[in-house]
Scaffold this motif. Sequence first.
Motif, PDB file in Angstrom:
ATOM      1  N   ILE A 183      36.323   5.881  18.403  1.00 58.43           N
ATOM      2  CA  ILE A 183      37.756   5.779  18.156  1.00 58.43           C
ATOM      3  C   ILE A 183      38.313   4.742  19.123  1.00 58.43           C
ATOM      4  O   ILE A 183      37.921   4.701  20.293  1.00 58.43           O
ATOM      5  N   ASP A 184      39.213   3.894  18.637  1.00 58.59           N
ATOM      6  CA  ASP A 184      39.838   2.879  19.489  1.00 58.59           C
ATOM      7  C   ASP A 184      40.957   3.563  20.270  1.00 58.59           C
ATOM      8  O   ASP A 184      42.013   3.876  19.731  1.00 58.59           O
ATOM      9  N   LEU A 185      40.698   3.794  21.551  1.00 55.68           N
ATOM     10  CA  LEU A 185      41.688   4.508  22.367  1.00 55.68           C
ATOM     11  C   LEU A 185      42.982   3.716  22.531  1.00 55.68           C
ATOM     12  O   LEU A 185      44.045   4.284  22.768  1.00 55.68           O
ATOM     13  N   ALA A 186      42.888   2.400  22.406  1.00 63.21           N
ATOM     14  CA  ALA A 186      44.093   1.580  22.539  1.00 63.21           C
ATOM     15  C   ALA A 186      45.048   1.887  21.390  1.00 63.21           C
ATOM     16  O   ALA A 186      46.271   1.844  21.544  1.00 63.21           O
ATOM     17  N   ARG A 187      44.486   2.238  20.251  1.00 62.42           N
ATOM     18  CA  ARG A 187      45.315   2.532  19.071  1.00 62.42           C
ATOM     19  C   ARG A 187      45.662   3.999  18.938  1.00 62.42           C
ATOM     20  O   ARG A 187      46.790   4.364  18.611  1.00 62.42           O
ATOM     21  N   PHE A 188      44.675   4.861  19.152  1.00 61.28           N
ATOM     22  CA  PHE A 188      44.907   6.293  18.950  1.00 61.28           C
ATOM     23  C   PHE A 188      44.998   7.146  20.211  1.00 61.28           C
ATOM     24  O   PHE A 188      45.216   8.347  20.124  1.00 61.28           O
ATOM     25  N   GLY A 189      44.829   6.518  21.355  1.00 64.92           N
ATOM     26  CA  GLY A 189      44.918   7.296  22.587  1.00 64.92           C
ATOM     27  C   GLY A 189      46.346   7.760  22.840  1.00 64.92           C
ATOM     28  O   GLY A 189      47.285   7.007  22.615  1.00 64.92           O
ATOM     29  N   TRP A 190      46.483   8.970  23.322  1.00 66.42           N
ATOM     30  CA  TRP A 190      47.810   9.534  23.623  1.00 66.42           C
ATOM     31  C   TRP A 190      48.299   8.918  24.922  1.00 66.42           C
ATOM     32  O   TRP A 190      47.591   8.903  25.916  1.00 66.42           O
ATOM     33  N   LYS A 191      49.525   8.403  24.884  1.00 66.50           N
ATOM     34  CA  LYS A 191      50.119   7.837  26.100  1.00 66.50           C
ATOM     35  C   LYS A 191      51.417   8.572  26.375  1.00 66.50           C
ATOM     36  O   LYS A 191      52.489   8.152  25.944  1.00 66.50           O
ATOM     37  N   PRO A 192      51.310   9.687  27.106  1.00 65.07           N
ATOM     38  CA  PRO A 192      52.507  10.480  27.418  1.00 65.07           C
ATOM     39  C   PRO A 192      53.504   9.649  28.222  1.00 65.07           C
ATOM     40  O   PRO A 192      53.117   8.798  29.009  1.00 65.07           O
ATOM     41  N   GLU A 193      54.782   9.937  27.977  1.00 65.34           N
ATOM     42  CA  GLU A 193      55.837   9.159  28.661  1.00 65.34           C
ATOM     43  C   GLU A 193      55.649   9.363  30.125  1.00 65.34           C
ATOM     44  O   GLU A 193      56.296   9.570  30.919  1.00 65.34           O
ATOM     45  N   LYS A 204      42.935  28.395  35.268  1.00 58.46           N
ATOM     46  CA  LYS A 204      42.774  26.950  35.122  1.00 58.46           C
ATOM     47  C   LYS A 204      42.555  26.585  33.656  1.00 58.46           C
ATOM     48  O   LYS A 204      43.021  25.553  33.199  1.00 58.46           O
ATOM     49  N   HIS A 205      41.868  27.444  32.953  1.00 61.08           N
ATOM     50  CA  HIS A 205      41.648  27.183  31.532  1.00 61.08           C
ATOM     51  C   HIS A 205      42.994  27.204  30.829  1.00 61.08           C
ATOM     52  O   HIS A 205      43.277  26.368  29.980  1.00 61.08           O
ATOM     53  N   ALA A 206      43.830  28.165  31.194  1.00 62.17           N
ATOM     54  CA  ALA A 206      45.143  28.291  30.571  1.00 62.17           C
ATOM     55  C   ALA A 206      45.963  27.030  30.815  1.00 62.17           C
ATOM     56  O   ALA A 206      46.654  26.546  29.926  1.00 62.17           O
ATOM     57  N   LEU A 207      45.867  26.487  32.024  1.00 65.06           N
ATOM     58  CA  LEU A 207      46.610  25.270  32.354  1.00 65.06           C
ATOM     59  C   LEU A 207      46.151  24.141  31.444  1.00 65.06           C
ATOM     60  O   LEU A 207      46.951  23.358  30.935  1.00 65.06           O
ATOM     61  N   ILE A 208      44.852  24.054  31.259  1.00 66.12           N
ATOM     62  CA  ILE A 208      44.278  23.021  30.411  1.00 66.12           C
ATOM     63  C   ILE A 208      44.732  23.180  28.967  1.00 66.12           C
ATOM     64  O   ILE A 208      45.145  22.209  28.324  1.00 66.12           O
ATOM     65  N   PHE A 209      44.707  24.396  28.462  1.00 74.03           N
ATOM     66  CA  PHE A 209      45.131  24.614  27.080  1.00 74.03           C
ATOM     67  C   PHE A 209      46.594  24.220  26.890  1.00 74.03           C
ATOM     68  O   PHE A 209      46.973  23.696  25.839  1.00 74.03           O
ATOM     69  N   GLU A 210      47.409  24.454  27.894  1.00 71.61           N
ATOM     70  CA  GLU A 210      48.827  24.109  27.793  1.00 71.61           C
ATOM     71  C   GLU A 210      48.999  22.608  27.594  1.00 71.61           C
ATOM     72  O   GLU A 210      49.837  22.155  26.830  1.00 71.61           O
ATOM     73  N   VAL A 211      48.202  21.829  28.312  1.00 71.13           N
ATOM     74  CA  VAL A 211      48.298  20.376  28.189  1.00 71.13           C
ATOM     75  C   VAL A 211      47.805  19.915  26.823  1.00 71.13           C
ATOM     76  O   VAL A 211      48.426  19.068  26.177  1.00 71.13           O
ATOM     77  N   VAL A 212      46.716  20.510  26.366  1.00 70.62           N
ATOM     78  CA  VAL A 212      46.162  20.122  25.067  1.00 70.62           C
ATOM     79  C   VAL A 212      47.188  20.361  23.967  1.00 70.62           C
ATOM     80  O   VAL A 212      47.261  19.605  23.002  1.00 70.62           O
ATOM     81  N   ARG A 213      47.990  21.382  24.144  1.00 68.64           N
ATOM     82  CA  ARG A 213      49.024  21.692  23.158  1.00 68.64           C
ATOM     83  C   ARG A 213      49.996  20.539  22.955  1.00 68.64           C
ATOM     84  O   ARG A 213      50.624  20.416  21.916  1.00 68.64           O
ATOM     85  N   GLU A 214      50.118  19.711  23.969  1.00 69.89           N
ATOM     86  CA  GLU A 214      51.085  18.607  23.899  1.00 69.89           C
ATOM     87  C   GLU A 214      50.554  17.342  23.245  1.00 69.89           C
ATOM     88  O   GLU A 214      51.303  16.404  22.997  1.00 69.89           O
ATOM     89  N   VAL A 215      49.259  17.308  22.995  1.00 70.69           N
ATOM     90  CA  VAL A 215      48.699  16.117  22.352  1.00 70.69           C
ATOM     91  C   VAL A 215      49.232  16.060  20.922  1.00 70.69           C
ATOM     92  O   VAL A 215      49.025  16.989  20.139  1.00 70.69           O
TER      93      VAL A 215
END
Length: 111
Positions: free
Chosen positions: A101-111, A9-20
């Motif tokens: 941090i203003d999430l509206a400005r810097f939050g990641w919004k994946p397609e 599960k940790h590995a799954l999480i790290f994979e997603v973080v890689r995409e930020v």
Amino acid sequence: MVNPGPHDKHALIFEVVREVPYGKVATYGQIALLAGLPGHARLAGYAMFNLPEDLADSVPWHRVINSQGRVSYSESRRGNDHRQRELLEQEGVEFDSRGRIDLARFGWKPE
DNA sequence: AACCTGACGACGC
DNA sequence: GGCGTCGCCAGGT
């Protein structure tokens, strides 16, 4: 795949973080959701705490913050929270006077 | 097994 | 919006 080991599960999480992407931030809950583990925000935090040293370069751990738009603080981090803020500022992420941090400005919004 | 402790978060006041 | 409460779940004792 990243460092399978005993914690898949940790590995799954790290994979997603890689995409930020550079200059953006994601919340623990968001990471957990994208990893297919809805409601496991705490697990995401736990995984980040246990990020293996050798993955620090390929996994942008500093781009993961809490839902309030703040860098999570904990005594156990021993200053890594400050380093996290530095790394984010280097990428152009702005903090307001109260460290948020203003999430509206810097939050990641994946397609 | 019981209990405690978190890089968390939604909700209610 | 700040703050407390309550779910949550994996690990350690």
